[in-house]
Design an enzyme around this catalytic site. Structure first.
Site, PDB file in Angstrom:
ATOM      1  N   LYS A 114     -27.566  51.502 -78.380  1.00 30.88           N
ATOM      2  CA  LYS A 114     -28.886  52.072 -78.091  1.00 30.88           C
ATOM      3  C   LYS A 114     -29.910  51.236 -78.824  1.00 30.88           C
ATOM      4  CE  LYS A 114     -30.397  55.729 -75.815  1.00 30.88           C
ATOM      5  NZ  LYS A 114     -29.690  56.396 -74.715  1.00 30.88           N
TER       6      LYS A 114
HETATM    7  N1  GLU Z   1     -30.459  55.741 -71.221  1.00 32.26           N
HETATM    8  C1  GLU Z   1     -29.452  56.246 -70.348  1.00 32.26           C
HETATM    9  C2  GLU Z   1     -28.449  57.091 -71.098  1.00 32.26           C
HETATM   10  O1  GLU Z   1     -28.756  57.609 -72.153  1.00 32.26           O
HETATM   11  C3  GLU Z   1     -28.800  55.138 -69.522  1.00 32.26           C
HETATM   12  C4  GLU Z   1     -28.044  54.110 -70.303  1.00 32.26           C
HETATM   13  C5  GLU Z   1     -27.576  52.945 -69.451  1.00 32.26           C
HETATM   14  O2  GLU Z   1     -27.642  53.022 -68.254  1.00 32.26           O
HETATM   15  O3  GLU Z   1     -27.116  51.970 -70.048  1.00 32.26           O
HETATM   16  O4  GLU Z   1     -27.364  57.346 -70.655  1.00 32.26           O
END
Ligand code: GLU
Length: 424
Positions: A114
């Site tokens: 993240k």
């Molecule tokens: N931000 C989204 C999540 O928390 C998508 C993450 C992604 O597609 O890599 O799952």
């Protein structure tokens, strides 16, 4: 960073504590040795960067940025990029850990990551957002790439942000690298169906949860917190499936209609006004009251930590479907579970986004576009499999869905780790 004792998760409060408590419960269930627990409790890599921004007025502002890669055993790191003043290192650590479990649970070949910048995007012009994104990208460049770590949109970021990251990365390489991000604009190699994928997955598991408790969608009601990337289409899709969506909210307010909201009229209002507030087809509602409305399904699809020990006793829904990451604190989870509320955990409920991110990455790497129907079918297949895996495991081991989902995910990450072995 100092070593973490398995008996003593990092005591920070907030989402990281919740994530560590969930991990601790999973490793206890799996009887996982303390050394492996320590390994899973600590992010594999963390990068904290200062991001200077030349403002439109000529002054310079500096923002804190982060990219955390929690686990890489199952493949390259994967996870969103968040722009919010609430972003800090511990939040990003928690969100990265949840990505590891999410990817393992729906069996996409990634580890979890993240990123975030502690910035309020609504206070900045498009030009400033582009400059801050490009500078952040250049700062984290050494650890991202289509085989290393692949960012995607999250709160406060969107397909434009992904286009800027892709362009900055590609410019430094000297050739176009579409696979470095997902959630890109379609014309740059984005996947058909990516924009609505998280919502589609949320609606899908909500309907499966309803049918598992013997409730008919056409007789059920719902409240959705958040009317953005996840909540808006989740509300629409639930409504299309026959569910009466009685209330929705966004950062500016909430609206309530006892006989169900007209979601397409509400969407047109939001397109015009930028908020659900002021919609003439509903009554205004205090946003906090949405969480305790008398509905069957509650979908918290905004931010983490909204269901707490202060409001969990008052939740009337019998099913909570976590569209957001980490909306239920550990204390609230215990209260809701004791009260018999079914919680479909975030790592399953909102996995549709990363599932279609994976499809987008595959398409980008192959330079080939799938039809939207194919994307949707494969998404539904994986969400259904994820739901069944969790429900079966929960049934077999007398666990809640969250405990089952985390244990199953952790066991898959551990299996990959064991097969690869420890180097050297
Ligand atoms: N931000 C989204 C999540 O928390 C998508 C993450 C992604 O597609 O890599 O799952």
């Amino acid at each position: 960073m100092t070593a973490i004792s398995s008996a003593d998760p990092i005591p920070t409060g907030g989402p990281l504590d919740d994530a560590q408590a969930q991990l601790a419960a999973a490793v206890a269930h799996l009887k996982c040795p303390p050394g492996l627990h320590e390994m899973l409790a600590m992010p594999r890599r963390e990068l904290q960067v200062a991001v200077p921004l030349r403002r439109d007025d000529g002054t310079t502002a500096v923002y804190s940025g982060y990219r955390v890669q929690h686990n890489l055993s199952r493949g390259p790191a994967k996870g969103g990029l968040r722009y919010s003043t609430a972003v800090d290192l511990d939040e990003v650590r928690a969100l990265a850990m949840w990505m590891s479990w999410k990817c393992a649970l729906v069996d996409v070949p990634y580890g979890g990551a993240k990123g975030g910048i502690a910035i309020e995007p609504r206070d900045h012009s498009d030009g400033e957002l582009e400059r801050v994104t490009r500078r952040y990208t250049s700062e984290i460049l050494p650890i991202i790439g289509p085989d290393m770590d692949i960012p995607a949109p999250d709160i406060g970021t969107d397909e434009r942000t992904m286009a800027w990251i892709m362009d900055t990365y590609s410019t430094t390489k000297g050739y176009t690298v579409p696979g470095v991000v997902t959630g890109k604009p379609i014309s740059l190699g984005g996947s058909l169906g990516r924009a609505t994928a998280t919502s589609r997955g949320v609606a899908h598991v909500a309907l499966m949860a309803l049918s598992s408790t013997g409730m008919e969608a056409s007789k059920a009601s719902a409240a959705v917190q958040g009317f953005g990337k996840v909540g808006r289409d989740a509300a629409r899709l639930l409504n299309e499936a026959g569910v009466s969506v009685k209330a929705v909210s966004d950062v500016d307010g909430a609206v309530f209609a006892p006989d169900g909201l007209d979601i397409s009229r509400l969407s047109a209002h939001v397109d015009r006004e930028g908020t659900v507030s002021g919609f003439d087809g509903a009554e205004p509602l205090a946003p906090a009251d949405l969480l305790t409305l008398d509905v069957d399904v509650l979908v918290p699809a905004a931010i983490e930590g909204v269901l707490t020990e202060h409001n969990a006793h008052d939740v009337q829904a019998s099913i909570v479907v976590e569209g957001a990451n980490g909306p239920t604190t550990q204390a609230a989870d215990e209260i809701l579970t004791t009260r018999g509320v079914t919680i479909v955990p975030d790592i399953l409920a909102n996995a549709g986004g990363v599932i279609v991110s994976y499809f987008e990455w595959v398409q980008s790497n192959q330079a080939y576009q799938w039809r939207e129907a194919e994307v949707r079918d494969r998404l539904e297949e994986r969400m259904t499999r994820g739901w069944r895996d969790v429900a079966d495991y929960a049934g077999a081991h007398s666990l809640t869905y969250r405990e089952a989902a985390t244990a199953l995910s952790v066991s898959r990450v551990l299996e990959a780790h064991k097969l690869r072995g420890l180097y050297p």
